[in-house]
Design an enzyme around this catalytic site. Structure first.
Site: not given
Length: 296
Positions: A147, A171, A241, A244, A267, A276
């Site tokens: 990210r 995150k 992104h 990514r 994730h 995806y």
């Protein structure tokens, strides 16, 4: 009870530890607009906000024209309401309201199709930079699936050439250790010894990516590196992104499991990775396996 705006700064200060500067800016805009809407209804205190007010706001968002004169899209409405709901849930925990908004239903949206770059596009993009710093930034976005905020946070100490790894802070402050190839280790070694010193960083500057002024390369500057490189080879609409997305899709097409890609990308929810798994062109898959741009 506090006003609808009083808890906002405290909430955003906490959010700044979990989201990117760009996301924080967007959330501030959504919440300030929500506060203005509540004020127009005569609602001045957080404790007076009810699910009915959120529903009225949803209808309001669906009718107001956007910047291009068109009505707001359903995903945009959902994003706005999600930010408002998250703020109100926080307010409950902070004792600013007695209403639990966690169960307020957000509009359901069909997942949008994820765009990825083809092998030829990636090859052209990765060959576009004329300096090693920008080349490494692009390659790390793709090969590590970073990210933008993760790239921005990288420090010198996060790259361990002796182990061939990079420590990434994602995150919520969650860390993951990602492998880098021998080729990238050699490039990083050259960057550390020859390129970064020429940018004259201060003795206490810990940032991996530094600007021509010797300071940490700005968050927006990272996007500019990608856009500038893409423009050189005639690619449009390319952003960090997207690299990514391309990394995740190519990993799955190459045989990696969902769980492996989930761990690699950091994730929290497997559903984020499952986006995806859309059908791909068989010929593109064969080309990726035969001529992946970053193979060693």
């Amino acid at each position: 009870m506090p006003s609808t705006r009083e808890p906002l700064e405290s909430y955003l200060a906490e959010r700044s530890l979990r989201v990117s500067p760009g996301s924080l800016k967007s959330e501030r805009f959504y919440l300030e607009r929500f506060s203005q809407f509540l004020k127009s209804l005569g609602v001045d205190e957080v404790g007076s906000v009810s699910p009915r007010h959120l529903e009225l706001y949803r209808r309001h968002l669906e009718t107001i024209p956007g910047t291009r004169g068109k009505k707001a899209s359903l995903p945009y409405v959902r994003t706005n309401l999600s930010a408002c709901r998250l703020f109100l849930v926080w307010c409950l925990g902070a004792g600013c309201t007695l209403v639990d908004f966690q169960s307020y239903p957000l509009p359901k949206c069909r997942p949008s199709e994820i765009r990825v770059l083809t092998v030829d596009q990636l090859r052209k993009l990765l060959e576009a930079p004329t300096n090693l710093r920008d080349s490494l930034i692009l390659e790390s976005f793709y090969t590590l699936g970073l990210r933008r905020v993760e790239s921005y946070r990288l420090d010198l100490a996060d790259v361990r050439l002796s182990r061939g790894t990079v420590r990434v802070t994602g995150k919520g402050g969650r860390e993951r250790i990602l492998p880098i190839s021998e080729r990238m280790c050699r490039l990083f070694d050259t960057y550390f010894k020859e390129v970064r010193p020429r940018l004259s960083p201060g003795p206490t500057e810990a940032a991996l990516w530094v600007s021509k002024l010797g300071a940490r390369l700005g968050y927006e500057s990272l996007r500019a590196v990608v856009r500038r490189s893409a423009a050189k080879v005639g690619l449009h609409g390319v952003y960090p992104h997207l690299l990514r997305h391309s990394c995740a899709t190519h990993m799955l097409e190459g045989g990696a499991s969902l769980q492996q890609v989930q761990a690699f990308l950091g994730h929290d929810d497997l559903a984020s990775t499952e986006r995806y798994t859309h059908p791909s062109d068989v010929e593109v898959l064969r080309e990726i396996l035969r001529a992946r741009p970053l193979r060693d």
